[in-house]
Design an enzyme around this catalytic site. Structure first.
Site, PDB file in Angstrom:
ATOM      1  N   ASN A   8       0.968  -1.281  -0.011  1.00 22.62           N
ATOM      2  CA  ASN A   8      -0.012  -0.055  -0.025  1.00 22.62           C
ATOM      3  C   ASN A   8       0.983   1.223  -0.112  1.00 22.62           C
ATOM      4  O   ASN A   8       1.281   1.669   0.943  1.00 22.62           O
ATOM      5  CB  ASN A   8      -0.920  -0.059   1.267  1.00 22.62           C
ATOM      6  CG  ASN A   8      -1.648   1.027   1.174  1.00 22.62           C
ATOM      7  OD1 ASN A   8      -1.636   2.082   0.581  1.00 22.62           O
ATOM      8  ND2 ASN A   8      -2.541   1.164   2.439  1.00 22.62           N
ATOM      9  N   ARG A  71      -2.878  -2.030  -3.350  1.00 24.59           N
ATOM     10  CA  ARG A  71      -3.898  -1.151  -3.141  1.00 24.59           C
ATOM     11  C   ARG A  71      -3.323  -0.162  -4.186  1.00 24.59           C
ATOM     12  O   ARG A  71      -2.508   0.613  -4.102  1.00 24.59           O
ATOM     13  CB  ARG A  71      -3.890  -0.593  -1.783  1.00 24.59           C
ATOM     14  CG  ARG A  71      -4.904   0.768  -1.612  1.00 24.59           C
ATOM     15  CD  ARG A  71      -4.700   1.198  -0.368  1.00 24.59           C
ATOM     16  NE  ARG A  71      -5.705   2.429  -0.424  1.00 24.59           N
ATOM     17  CZ  ARG A  71      -5.474   3.886  -0.081  1.00 24.59           C
ATOM     18  NH1 ARG A  71      -4.005   3.997   0.075  1.00 24.59           N
ATOM     19  NH2 ARG A  71      -6.112   4.607   0.039  1.00 24.59           N
ATOM     20  N   HIS A 160     -11.800   4.553  -0.463  1.00 27.73           N
ATOM     21  CA  HIS A 160     -12.072   3.798   0.812  1.00 27.73           C
ATOM     22  C   HIS A 160     -13.049   2.641   0.373  1.00 27.73           C
ATOM     23  O   HIS A 160     -13.685   1.972   1.381  1.00 27.73           O
ATOM     24  CB  HIS A 160     -12.934   4.395   2.159  1.00 27.73           C
ATOM     25  CG  HIS A 160     -11.868   5.500   2.623  1.00 27.73           C
ATOM     26  ND1 HIS A 160     -12.532   6.646   3.022  1.00 27.73           N
ATOM     27  CD2 HIS A 160     -10.714   5.715   2.925  1.00 27.73           C
ATOM     28  CE1 HIS A 160     -11.511   7.376   3.809  1.00 27.73           C
ATOM     29  NE2 HIS A 160     -10.378   6.871   3.488  1.00 27.73           N
ATOM     30  N   ARG A 221      -8.472  17.899   5.672  1.00 31.43           N
ATOM     31  CA  ARG A 221      -9.413  18.180   4.408  1.00 31.43           C
ATOM     32  C   ARG A 221     -10.698  18.906   4.667  1.00 31.43           C
ATOM     33  O   ARG A 221     -11.419  18.186   5.691  1.00 31.43           O
ATOM     34  CB  ARG A 221      -9.758  16.937   3.521  1.00 31.43           C
ATOM     35  CG  ARG A 221      -8.465  16.384   2.832  1.00 31.43           C
ATOM     36  CD  ARG A 221      -8.802  15.225   1.978  1.00 31.43           C
ATOM     37  NE  ARG A 221      -7.765  14.268   2.235  1.00 31.43           N
ATOM     38  CZ  ARG A 221      -7.601  12.765   2.292  1.00 31.43           C
ATOM     39  NH1 ARG A 221      -8.756  12.207   2.002  1.00 31.43           N
ATOM     40  NH2 ARG A 221      -6.581  12.219   2.309  1.00 31.43           N
ATOM     41  N   GLU A 364      -8.309  -3.428   5.631  1.00 31.27           N
ATOM     42  CA  GLU A 364      -8.100  -3.203   4.152  1.00 31.27           C
ATOM     43  C   GLU A 364      -7.200  -4.325   3.660  1.00 31.27           C
ATOM     44  O   GLU A 364      -7.388  -4.912   2.593  1.00 31.27           O
ATOM     45  CB  GLU A 364      -7.860  -1.965   3.927  1.00 31.27           C
ATOM     46  CG  GLU A 364      -8.784  -1.038   3.925  1.00 31.27           C
ATOM     47  CD  GLU A 364      -8.430   0.674   3.913  1.00 31.27           C
ATOM     48  OE1 GLU A 364      -8.087   0.995   5.074  1.00 31.27           O
ATOM     49  OE2 GLU A 364      -8.478   1.069   2.943  1.00 31.27           O
TER      50      GLU A 364
END
Ligand code: ADP
Length: 379
Positions: A8, A71, A160, A221, A364
């Protein structure tokens, strides 16, 4: 053949996990960080791959390695599921770079390095966007000119996806049902944060958009914002569009409102009566509540509301704030269950509530490993 290596890569990091899928055990977990940031650090993702290989020595059994799972952040509208990587797939990920200028190049460099390091092992790309390719047209369409939509790919993609897919499936299992039998809302609240409406196992709406900037308030963010703000700031200051984009991604959110991008600092600050931290927490929870309402309208009825990721799994304050006042919609939490610290999947709704409220730790890596193994026929 029961080992899977999951890679990842962020724009300046590589996280890896080596899993033994026979007993779903982690054989090695690690990260290479600050890639390319300063003299003396690891220079690029290819050099980072060498560091990973060094760290895997003694754990990795090449003859048992069934797949390498990558990923990949942005699959655009080209990838709807896990995909065996070949030259053509790499070329398509490259074509999608304009949609994810920081992430896809890093993902690609690492894929190339891993293909060299493991030339005989199947490599599988698992896209953050793939689970959301089931969004219906009205949910993914932005009301903008046809040239933007058709020629430039301006639409909602969502992110996601791997986490939302894993967590919504686990939630169904916890309810003792199959994913096709339930509707759930998943709140993935980590450094990045997004909500997802899942109808019978399929994503039908999600809060992140063309990029991961839209939707919930995040660590750094802004989430939802009037798009005219960018032009306004450009007119009022000397900031250009690139700089405004950086501010909205890296210097907004909890950091801008409460002085930290870490929810632990914000919660402590709010407890101590700090105004900025209190405001940050209020705005954060209010935005989540608004999305819960929206997705209840989208789904009609839900079987479960699920919290996951760093904040969702660990912050009783945020969970309580997010569902405050929703009792009349059948959503409530038990203060005692909510306050209990745990790393396990669990109910936090009271026994009388219509809707299950759950905490499900996301994973994940195991989802990527599962999808990769299934694709190469080892699952
Ligand atoms: P990422 O999106 O990078 O995978 P995580 O899902 O690990 O991030 O979430 C990281 C965030 O989780 C941290 O920035 C922090 O705000 C939050 N967090 C972690 N532990 C706690 C805790 N005990 N209480 C509140 N927030 C926490």
């Amino acid at each position: 053949m029961n080992q899977v290596l999951v890679l990842n890569s962020g724009s300046s990091s590589i996280k890896y996990q080596l899993l033994d899928m026979a007993d779903r055990r982690r054989l090695a977990v690690g990260a290479v960080e600050r890639i390319g940031e300063s003299a003396g650090s690891v220079s690029d993702h290819a050099a980072g791959m060498d560091v990973v290989l060094g760290e895997l020595e003694g754990h990795l059994d090449r003859s048992a390695l069934a797949a390498v799972g990558h990923r990949v952040v942005h699959g655009g509208d080209r990838f709807r599921g896990p995909t065996r990587i070949d030259d053509e797939v790499c070329a398509t990920i490259k074509e999608l770079i304009p949609l994810a200028p920081l992430h896809n190049p890093a993902n690609l460099t690492l894929i190339e390095a891993a293909r060299k390091a493991f030339p005989d092992t199947p490599q599988v790309a698992v896209f953050d966007t793939a689970f959301h390719q089931t969004l219906p047209v009205p949910a993914y369409t932005y009301a903008v000119p046809a040239e933007w939509r058709d020629d430039l790919g301006v639409r909602r993609y969502g992110f996601h996806g791997t986490s939302h897919q894993y967590v919504s499936r686990r939630a169904a299992e916890l309810l003792g049902r199959r994913p096709e039998e339930v509707n759930v809302i998943v709140l993935h609240l980590g450094n990045g944060a997004s909500a997802c409406a899942v109808r019978q196992g399929r994503s039908v709406d999600t809060s992140m958009g063309m990029t991961p900037l839209e939707g919930l308030v995040m660590g750094t963010r802004s989430g939802d914002l009037d798009p005219a703000v960018s032009a306004y700031i450009a007119r009022r200051t000397s900031q250009d569009a690139e700089e405004t984009d950086r501010v909205l991604n890296k210097a907004s959110g909890m950091l801008a409102l409460g002085g930290s991008n870490d929810m632990r600092d914000i919660t402590r600050g709010a407890d101590a009566g700090d105004e900025g931290a209190t405001l940050a927490l209020d705005v954060y929870c209010y935005r989540i509540r608004k999305y819960i309402g929206a997705y209840l309208a989208v789904l009609g009825r839900i079987d479960a509301l699920v919290f996951t990721a760093g904040v969702g799994e660990n912050s009783p304050v945020v969970r309580a704030g997010a569902v405050a006042g929703l009792e009349h919609l059948g959503i409530a939490i038990s203060p005692k269950r909510n306050a209990a610290e745990s790393k396990e999947e669990r109910y936090i709704s009271p026994y009388w509530a219509q809707t299950a409220v759950l905490v499900v730790p996301t994973d994940e890596e195991i989802e990527i490993a599962d999808q990769a193994l299934t694709l190469v026929g080892g699952g």
